[in-house]
Design a protein around this motif. Structure first.
Motif, PDB file in Angstrom:
ATOM      1  N   LYS A 183       1.982  21.466   3.922  1.00  0.00           N
ATOM      2  CA  LYS A 183       1.809  21.899   2.663  1.00  0.00           C
ATOM      3  C   LYS A 183       2.330  21.127   1.309  1.00  0.00           C
ATOM      4  O   LYS A 183       2.101  20.873   0.008  1.00  0.00           O
ATOM      5  CB  LYS A 183       2.299  23.571   2.475  1.00  0.00           C
ATOM      6  N   PHE A 184       3.657  20.484   1.639  1.00  0.00           N
ATOM      7  CA  PHE A 184       4.530  19.558   1.054  1.00  0.00           C
ATOM      8  C   PHE A 184       4.115  18.358   0.960  1.00  0.00           C
ATOM      9  O   PHE A 184       4.784  17.320   0.358  1.00  0.00           O
ATOM     10  CB  PHE A 184       6.227  19.924   1.161  1.00  0.00           C
ATOM     11  N   PRO A 225       4.143  18.061  -3.933  1.00  0.00           N
ATOM     12  CA  PRO A 225       4.485  19.461  -4.380  1.00  0.00           C
ATOM     13  C   PRO A 225       5.920  19.614  -4.392  1.00  0.00           C
ATOM     14  O   PRO A 225       6.683  19.114  -3.275  1.00  0.00           O
ATOM     15  CB  PRO A 225       3.642  20.371  -3.472  1.00  0.00           C
ATOM     16  N   THR A 226       6.390  20.309  -5.389  1.00  0.00           N
ATOM     17  CA  THR A 226       7.852  20.783  -5.296  1.00  0.00           C
ATOM     18  C   THR A 226       8.069  22.177  -4.878  1.00  0.00           C
ATOM     19  O   THR A 226       9.183  22.351  -4.416  1.00  0.00           O
ATOM     20  CB  THR A 226       8.502  20.681  -6.644  1.00  0.00           C
ATOM     21  N   ILE A 227       6.839  22.947  -5.181  1.00  0.00           N
ATOM     22  CA  ILE A 227       7.207  24.239  -5.015  1.00  0.00           C
ATOM     23  C   ILE A 227       5.886  25.073  -4.561  1.00  0.00           C
ATOM     24  O   ILE A 227       4.766  24.378  -5.064  1.00  0.00           O
ATOM     25  CB  ILE A 227       7.631  24.851  -6.228  1.00  0.00           C
ATOM     26  N   ALA A 261      12.136  17.278  -3.077  1.00  0.00           N
ATOM     27  CA  ALA A 261      11.118  16.813  -4.243  1.00  0.00           C
ATOM     28  C   ALA A 261      11.488  17.448  -5.560  1.00  0.00           C
ATOM     29  O   ALA A 261      11.334  16.766  -6.531  1.00  0.00           O
ATOM     30  CB  ALA A 261       9.843  17.422  -3.746  1.00  0.00           C
TER      31      ALA A 261
END
Lengths: 211, 211
Positions: B206-207, A193-195, A50
């Protein structure tokens, strides 16, 4: 699946360091980079796919905006044979593919000729990259010219970057640096999300070191 | 603070591999070891202090049960001057200290002489170790002989192991192996967690890689 359209172009001003002191620790499941931010006392978990997608995407968009899309010419042009449905889809969107760096033309009734691909992808398999994007594409892209181009760029980034690739510590650090310069570093172009941040405090709570 | 009494002694049968394929990835905040269990597809976060305490504690208990407590003699015996309160506490608990490997005697009105410390602690500062345990001790230890000895052992392990120490990859792997052989690997002697699991599935959620 696309979790959200994003039509903002990256700002010229990109000097804000969003992860000032991120130190790569290692990778789990060949996908998630673990990193320590010792300044802000947080553990970060970064989805390498991502994150890389976000970096590629913003770079690509910036090149497009600046009219700096570079094409790498293939050593031997490739003929792409397509089904009737595919060829129609390709014809309908040909100018958008061309705008983002595919040197491609209709070649006979059911085929295209691919002479070059966007420079940004290094050395991918040009034909596969094109066909993957085509498969993901709706029949007729909606919206104005820029939105359509933008959509192809988004798909191009998805196709070009693989999860599960081995990444060394220098590449991790480079990825953090590139991500920190992004306009929207915290999500991939599709809104994932990337992080993920886990603060030292959260860890201390989980381990009952603090209440 | 003591989160729970534990009076079980470790079993002789300790061959169950509880973390069959744990690979150390790195450490954050000089405290939490990150490890990948590729077989069970989990990320583990290990509190190096709590984990080491558990390992030391069970080893110590086992030595005690087997009457194998070894003492390392100090090159020069040390005189420990104490306050009236401390000396009384020490006198009340002298035989328990002796039972767990402190070679110590009353020496005059306000002092003790320390000639040896438990072998298990390598090369700590013997006097400080003794005084730290004494400080943590309630005035009069409750319960039968074994419970009191057990209490001192627990305190000794707390005092002996520091958080924030640098740990190399070989030491991490050794710690995992030792922890896997423990009777109760998942908590430190005081009941705090030694290890937290985050499954690959949880990460994927989560991702937003999966729903």
């Amino acid at each position: 699946e696309d979790l959200g359209e994003e039509t903002n172009y990256p700002d010229v001003e990109k000097t804000v360091k969003k992860f000032p002191s991120l130190r790569p620790v290692g990778i789990v499941f060949k996908t998630y980079i673990l990193a320590e931010d010792s300044l802000n006392q947080s553990l970060f978990i970064i989805d390498q796919h991502a994150a890389h997608e976000r970096v590629m995407y913003e770079r690509y968009l910036e090149d497009f905006r600046d009219e700096k899309i570079n094409i790498q010419q293939l050593l031997a042009p490739e003929i792409i044979e397509l089904s009737r449905v595919e060829i129609n889809k390709a014809k309908d969107n040909l100018k958008y593919f061309q705008a983002v760096g595919f040197d491609i033309e209709v070649f006979g009734d059911n085929s295209l000729i691919l002479r070059g691909i966007p420079m940004i992808f290094g050395k991918p398999d040009g034909v596969n990259l094109f066909v993957e994007i085509l498969d993901e594409l709706e029949n007729k892209l909606p919206g104005p010219y820029e939105t359509r181009v933008h959509k192809i760029i988004k798909l191009a980034c998805t196709s070009a970057i693989k999860a599960g690739d081995s990444v060394g510590f220098q590449e991790m650090q480079a990825l953090f640096n590139q991500l920190a310069k992004c306009e929207n570093p915290f999500t991939c172009p599709h809104g994932r999300p990337t992080i993920i941040e886990m603060t030292k405090r959260e860890l201390e709570k989980k381990f009952l070191r603090i209440q």
